[in-house]
Design a protein around this motif. Structure first.
Motif, short mmCIF file in Angstrom:
data_model
loop_
_atom_site.label_atom_id
_atom_site.label_comp_id
_atom_site.label_asym_id
_atom_site.label_seq_id
_atom_site.Cartn_x
_atom_site.Cartn_y
_atom_site.Cartn_z
N ASP A 286 54.62 28.93 42.76
CA ASP A 286 53.93 29.52 43.89
C ASP A 286 52.51 29.90 43.48
OD1 ASP A 286 54.85 30.91 46.73
OD2 ASP A 286 53.19 31.98 45.78
N ASN A 287 51.56 29.82 44.43
CA ASN A 287 50.18 30.13 44.08
C ASN A 287 49.96 31.61 43.81
OD1 ASN A 287 50.41 31.11 46.66
ND2 ASN A 287 48.76 29.87 47.54
N LEU A 288 50.97 32.46 44.08
CA LEU A 288 50.85 33.88 43.75
C LEU A 288 50.88 34.11 42.25
CD1 LEU A 288 53.19 35.51 46.43
CD2 LEU A 288 50.71 35.53 46.40
N ALA A 289 51.30 33.08 41.51
CA ALA A 289 51.48 33.25 40.07
C ALA A 289 50.16 33.38 39.33
CB ALA A 289 52.28 32.08 39.51
N ASN A 290 49.04 33.15 39.99
CA ASN A 290 47.76 33.16 39.29
C ASN A 290 47.36 34.55 38.79
OD1 ASN A 290 47.35 30.42 39.57
ND2 ASN A 290 46.30 30.61 41.53
N ASP A 291 47.41 35.55 39.67
CA ASP A 291 46.94 36.89 39.33
C ASP A 291 47.90 37.92 39.90
OD1 ASP A 291 43.97 36.40 38.29
OD2 ASP A 291 44.27 35.14 40.06
N VAL B 134 55.65 55.20 34.64
CA VAL B 134 55.76 53.77 34.41
C VAL B 134 56.45 53.55 33.07
CG1 VAL B 134 54.47 51.63 34.06
CG2 VAL B 134 53.69 53.29 35.77
N ILE B 135 57.55 52.82 33.10
CA ILE B 135 58.33 52.54 31.89
C ILE B 135 57.72 51.37 31.12
CG2 ILE B 135 60.62 52.01 30.98
CD1 ILE B 135 60.41 54.69 32.49
N PHE B 136 57.29 50.37 31.86
CA PHE B 136 56.73 49.17 31.24
C PHE B 136 55.86 48.46 32.27
CE2 PHE B 136 57.20 44.51 30.60
CZ PHE B 136 56.52 44.41 29.38
N GLY B 137 54.79 47.83 31.82
CA GLY B 137 53.92 47.12 32.74
C GLY B 137 53.09 46.07 32.03
N TYR B 138 52.62 45.08 32.78
CA TYR B 138 51.74 44.06 32.22
C TYR B 138 50.97 43.39 33.37
CZ TYR B 138 55.39 40.73 33.68
OH TYR B 138 56.29 40.01 34.40
N ALA B 139 49.94 42.63 33.01
CA ALA B 139 49.10 41.97 34.01
C ALA B 139 48.90 40.51 33.61
CB ALA B 139 47.75 42.68 34.13
N ILE B 140 49.02 39.61 34.60
CA ILE B 140 48.83 38.17 34.38
C ILE B 140 47.66 37.70 35.23
CG2 ILE B 140 49.88 35.88 34.64
CD1 ILE B 140 51.15 37.51 32.44
N PHE B 141 46.77 36.88 34.62
CA PHE B 141 45.60 36.40 35.35
C PHE B 141 45.48 34.89 35.19
CE2 PHE B 141 44.71 40.77 34.11
CZ PHE B 141 44.34 41.32 35.33
N LYS B 142 44.73 34.29 36.12
CA LYS B 142 44.52 32.85 36.08
C LYS B 142 43.87 32.45 34.76
CE LYS B 142 42.69 29.10 38.93
NZ LYS B 142 41.98 28.76 40.20
N ASN B 143 42.90 33.27 34.34
CA ASN B 143 42.30 33.09 33.02
C ASN B 143 43.18 33.80 32.00
OD1 ASN B 143 40.77 32.91 30.72
ND2 ASN B 143 38.89 33.71 31.64
N LYS B 144 43.99 33.05 31.28
CA LYS B 144 45.01 33.63 30.41
C LYS B 144 44.43 34.57 29.36
CE LYS B 144 48.20 29.75 30.98
NZ LYS B 144 49.07 30.51 31.88
N LYS B 145 43.14 34.41 29.03
CA LYS B 145 42.52 35.29 28.03
C LYS B 145 42.44 36.72 28.53
CE LYS B 145 38.75 32.91 27.68
NZ LYS B 145 37.37 32.52 27.25
N ASN C 35 44.87 38.22 30.21
CA ASN C 35 46.21 38.80 30.33
C ASN C 35 46.33 40.10 29.53
OD1 ASN C 35 46.88 36.66 31.90
ND2 ASN C 35 48.29 35.71 30.44
N ILE C 36 47.04 41.05 30.10
CA ILE C 36 47.32 42.32 29.41
C ILE C 36 48.81 42.38 29.16
CG2 ILE C 36 47.16 44.82 29.52
CD1 ILE C 36 44.88 44.48 31.54
N MET C 37 49.21 42.21 27.91
CA MET C 37 50.62 42.15 27.55
C MET C 37 50.90 43.15 26.45
SD MET C 37 51.66 39.69 29.55
CE MET C 37 53.23 39.21 28.86
#
Length: 298
Positions: free
Chosen positions: A103-108, A121-132, A134-136
């Motif tokens: 799905d195109n929602l997977a970008n950001d 917040v127990i756990f969290g992360y961020a995914i972006f189209k530019n993988k560099k 990403n906050i993991m």
């Protein structure tokens, strides 16, 4: 008097012109989404429920239910579950990423796992189209069995080609209306706007609230509001120092949109309170068993 032959004064004429401009803008936007919005929303909900299903499968639970998806803001959703479960953060990332991969929602998007009280917040992360970008955070620590809520926030997809077509098609008409309004205002003396309370704005304590722009202005600083934060504050600003019942807030902000409310009201009140807290003259108070009140001192 020279202007006496006009059936309405200039202020009324200007307001009617602005009302027409707003109506045309709303019509352009409404037509741009007709026939597509309902389908996309239904598809999104199915996708989000699939995410909940995958998360439970990764935790070893193949029988308990994923509860109805709650939309708490534009492009922001909550997943709740029937039973408690444990999870491995890297497995959670994999389950969500796998479900969104087609799905195109997977970008950001941003994922936060909260306890069911919603206070931490127990756990969290961020995914972006530019993988560099990403906050993991560290994902190796298994989380104990408990009641969890998964919050997913997606980046707005912006205007698609059909929407742009409708909007661009309406620009000439909007420009013409704007020109008529501008011409009708010529010859009028320039008025000095009181910076403490501009037109269509509210002075709340030491803050200027501009609902049209969804902004708070204070000491040269501008704070942006979300759509629902803006709606909430507008209700309070129109009735300062008065108790606003929870039922009224829920109906005017959520129920009329046909969206499940849940704890959304409390969460948005908390977010709005944080954006107002730097002004000691303002307090957004919880009136137990009744609702909320915007207290303004001075």
């Amino acid at each position: 008097m020279a202007g006496s032959k006009l059936p309405m004064n200039k202020t009324t004429k200007r307001l009617l012109g602005l009302g027409s401009l707003l109506l045309m803008t709303l019509l352009c936007v409404a037509f741009s989404f007709t026939g597509k919005n309902d389908f996309d929303m239904a598809r999104q909900e199915i996708l989000l429920r699939k995410i909940g299903h995958e998360v439970l499968l990764y935790s070893g639970d193949s029988t308990s239910r994923v509860m109805p998806v709650q939309k708490i803001a534009e492009n922001e959703y909550e997943l709740r579950f029937e039973n408690e479960f444990s999870f491995q953060p890297d497995s959670l990332e994999k389950a969500i990423g796998s479900a969104l991969a087609k799905d195109n929602l997977a970008n950001d998007y941003i994922v936060n796992v909260l306890n069911c009280g919603g206070s931490s917040v127990i756990f969290g992360y961020a995914i972006f189209k530019n993988k560099k970008d990403n906050i993991m955070p560290c994902s190796g620590r298994k989380q104990p069995k408990s009641c969890y809520v998964i919050n997913l926030k997606f980046k707005s997809q912006g205007w698609g080609a059909p929407q742009k077509g409708y909007l661009i098609g309406g620009i000439p008409l909007l420009a013409f209306i704007g020109l008529v309004i501008s011409m009708s205002g010529k010859g009028r003396k320039n008025t000095v706007v009181n910076s403490s309370a501009p037109d269509n704005s509210f002075k709340i304590g030491n803050i200027i609230f501009n609902p049209a722009r969804r902004q708070l202005h204070s000491a040269g600083m501008i704070t942006e509001l979300t759509l629902k934060e803006n709606k909430l504050l507008l209700i309070f600003a129109r009735s300062p120092n008065e108790i606003i019942e929870r039922s009224r807030l829920q109906k005017e902000i959520w129920e009329d949109e046909g969206v499940i409310v849940g704890r959304s009201l409390d969460m948005f009140i908390s977010k709005l309170r944080k954006k107002l807290e730097h002004d000691p003259a303002i307090k957004l108070v919880n009136i137990h068993g009744k609702g909320y009140k915007l207290e303004i001192n001075g």
